[in-house]
Design a protein around this motif. Structure first.
Motif, mmCIF file in Angstrom:
data_model
loop_
_atom_site.group_PDB
_atom_site.id
_atom_site.type_symbol
_atom_site.label_atom_id
_atom_site.label_comp_id
_atom_site.label_asym_id
_atom_site.label_seq_id
_atom_site.Cartn_x
_atom_site.Cartn_y
_atom_site.Cartn_z
ATOM 1 N N ASP A 1 0.840 -1.204 0.000
ATOM 2 C CA ASP A 1 0.000 0.000 0.000
ATOM 3 C C ASP A 1 0.876 1.255 0.000
ATOM 4 O O ASP A 1 1.785 1.387 0.834
ATOM 5 N N PRO A 2 0.637 2.202 -0.907
ATOM 6 C CA PRO A 2 1.499 3.390 -1.006
ATOM 7 C C PRO A 2 1.556 4.212 0.274
ATOM 8 O O PRO A 2 2.632 4.712 0.645
ATOM 9 N N LEU A 3 0.418 4.384 0.965
ATOM 10 C CA LEU A 3 0.426 5.169 2.191
ATOM 11 C C LEU A 3 1.215 4.468 3.285
ATOM 12 O O LEU A 3 2.027 5.093 3.987
ATOM 13 N N ALA A 4 1.001 3.167 3.425
ATOM 14 C CA ALA A 4 1.750 2.407 4.431
ATOM 15 C C ALA A 4 3.236 2.422 4.116
ATOM 16 O O ALA A 4 4.074 2.507 5.025
ATOM 17 N N ARG A 5 3.579 2.373 2.839
ATOM 18 C CA ARG A 5 4.984 2.414 2.432
ATOM 19 C C ARG A 5 5.590 3.773 2.774
ATOM 20 O O ARG A 5 6.714 3.852 3.300
ATOM 21 N N ALA A 6 4.860 4.839 2.512
ATOM 22 C CA ALA A 6 5.344 6.182 2.841
ATOM 23 C C ALA A 6 5.528 6.333 4.347
ATOM 24 O O ALA A 6 6.516 6.928 4.812
ATOM 25 N N ASN A 7 4.581 5.806 5.119
ATOM 26 C CA ASN A 7 4.685 5.899 6.579
ATOM 27 C C ASN A 7 5.895 5.146 7.104
ATOM 28 O O ASN A 7 6.591 5.609 8.023
ATOM 29 N N ALA A 8 6.158 3.961 6.540
ATOM 30 C CA ALA A 8 7.327 3.185 6.975
ATOM 31 C C ALA A 8 8.608 3.963 6.713
ATOM 32 O O ALA A 8 9.513 4.020 7.559
ATOM 33 N N ARG A 9 8.690 4.592 5.553
ATOM 34 C CA ARG A 9 9.877 5.400 5.226
ATOM 35 C C ARG A 9 9.986 6.612 6.162
ATOM 36 O O ARG A 9 11.081 6.973 6.599
ATOM 37 N N PHE A 10 8.849 7.240 6.454
ATOM 38 C CA PHE A 10 8.858 8.412 7.333
ATOM 39 C C PHE A 10 9.420 8.059 8.709
ATOM 40 O O PHE A 10 10.288 8.762 9.239
ATOM 41 N N TRP A 11 8.924 6.966 9.293
ATOM 42 C CA TRP A 11 9.343 6.632 10.652
ATOM 43 C C TRP A 11 10.766 6.089 10.699
ATOM 44 O O TRP A 11 11.471 6.274 11.699
ATOM 45 N N ALA A 12 11.213 5.474 9.623
ATOM 46 C CA ALA A 12 12.625 5.072 9.551
ATOM 47 C C ALA A 12 13.509 6.318 9.538
ATOM 48 O O ALA A 12 14.538 6.380 10.223
ATOM 49 N N ARG A 13 13.096 7.325 8.775
ATOM 50 C CA ARG A 13 13.845 8.581 8.747
ATOM 51 C C ARG A 13 13.759 9.298 10.096
ATOM 52 O O ARG A 13 14.741 9.900 10.550
ATOM 53 N N PHE A 14 12.605 9.219 10.726
ATOM 54 C CA PHE A 14 12.440 9.810 12.053
ATOM 55 C C PHE A 14 13.464 9.229 13.027
ATOM 56 O O PHE A 14 14.093 9.962 13.802
ATOM 57 N N LEU A 15 13.644 7.916 12.984
ATOM 58 C CA LEU A 15 14.624 7.285 13.877
ATOM 59 C C LEU A 15 16.019 7.824 13.605
ATOM 60 O O LEU A 15 16.737 8.222 14.537
#
Length: 240
Positions: A97-111
């Protein structure tokens, strides 16, 4: 994910991973390859005496990990994870899912961009600087913990995914080593029960265990660098 239908079951070209012992970012790349079922050769690097192989294939940052796939070189741990997910078949790592994929990338960058500095200062400074950094670290861990799906074992659901890989080495294995070295507790079952449970599940996963370095060896290797870690943290305070 786009391009997934073009992925081959097994790599047709040799896969090598330039690494070094006790690196949580190398763990990310190695785990991605293992989850995808990709055979690879591990090349251990001495970062105090960098090889021509490393300098040639990562001339910008000159550090590990670097994935060598045939004549291609891919540096940076999370870039390697995404590359492996795109190129090789097997267990998907990023959500479809594109939104779930974007969220995963966001939180990885957040870390990587928001958590590392306060975490480092919470471990290796003292006094008010340490207390303030510890508070900030725990607040950010609370935000990260909220991303765990209720009733699921991992950020990726019932199987380890991209965000688990991004967070895993740092918080599930190396965090406890650094806490022991520094005499500081930042991730506790009392404050972050879901994240604590996730870390336990992550470390217990069979594939993860295959590429987690022995904790005692990690502690011995990193303890020798404690003075360096303290000096880096002091520089962070000075430039804050």
């Amino acid at each position: 994910m786009e391009g997934r239908s073009k992925a081959a079951a097994m790599p047709s070209e040799p896969v090598r991973l330039i690494s070094c012992f006790a690196s949580p970012v190398v763990h990310r790349a190695e785990l991605a390859l293992r989850l995808k079922g990709v055979p690879y050769q591990l090349i251990e690097e001495d970062l105090n005496n960098k090889s021509e192989l490393l300098l040639t294939h990562n001339p910008v940052h000159k550090t590990v990990p670097v994935l060598l796939h045939g004549d291609r070189s891919i540096p940076e741990s999370l870039v390697i994870v995404e590359y492996a997910d795109e190129v090789f078949s097997g267990q998907p790592l990023l959500p479809v899912d594109p939104l779930a994929r974007a969220n995963a990338r966001f939180w990885a960058r957040f870390l990587d961009e928001e958590c590392k500095k306060p975490l480092w200062m919470a471990l290796w400074t003292d006094g008010e600087a340490q207390a303030a950094a510890a508070r900030e670290t725990k607040e950010k861990l609370t935000l990260l913990e909220a991303q765990l799906p209720e009733g699921k074992r991992f950020f990726g659901g019932d199987a380890i995914g991209f965000l688990d890989i991004a967070v895993g080495g740092a918080l599930a294995h190396w965090m406890g080593v650094f806490e022991e070295m520094a005499g500081v507790r930042l991730l506790t079952e009392e404050d972050h029960p879901a994240l604590w449970r996730w870390a336990r599940e992550y470390r217990a996963d069979e594939t993860v265990r295959q590429c987690l370095p022995d904790r005692a060896r990690v502690l011995a290797a990193l303890a020798a660098r404690k003075d360096l870690y303290v000096s880096i943290a002091k520089a962070m305070v000075a430039h804050k």
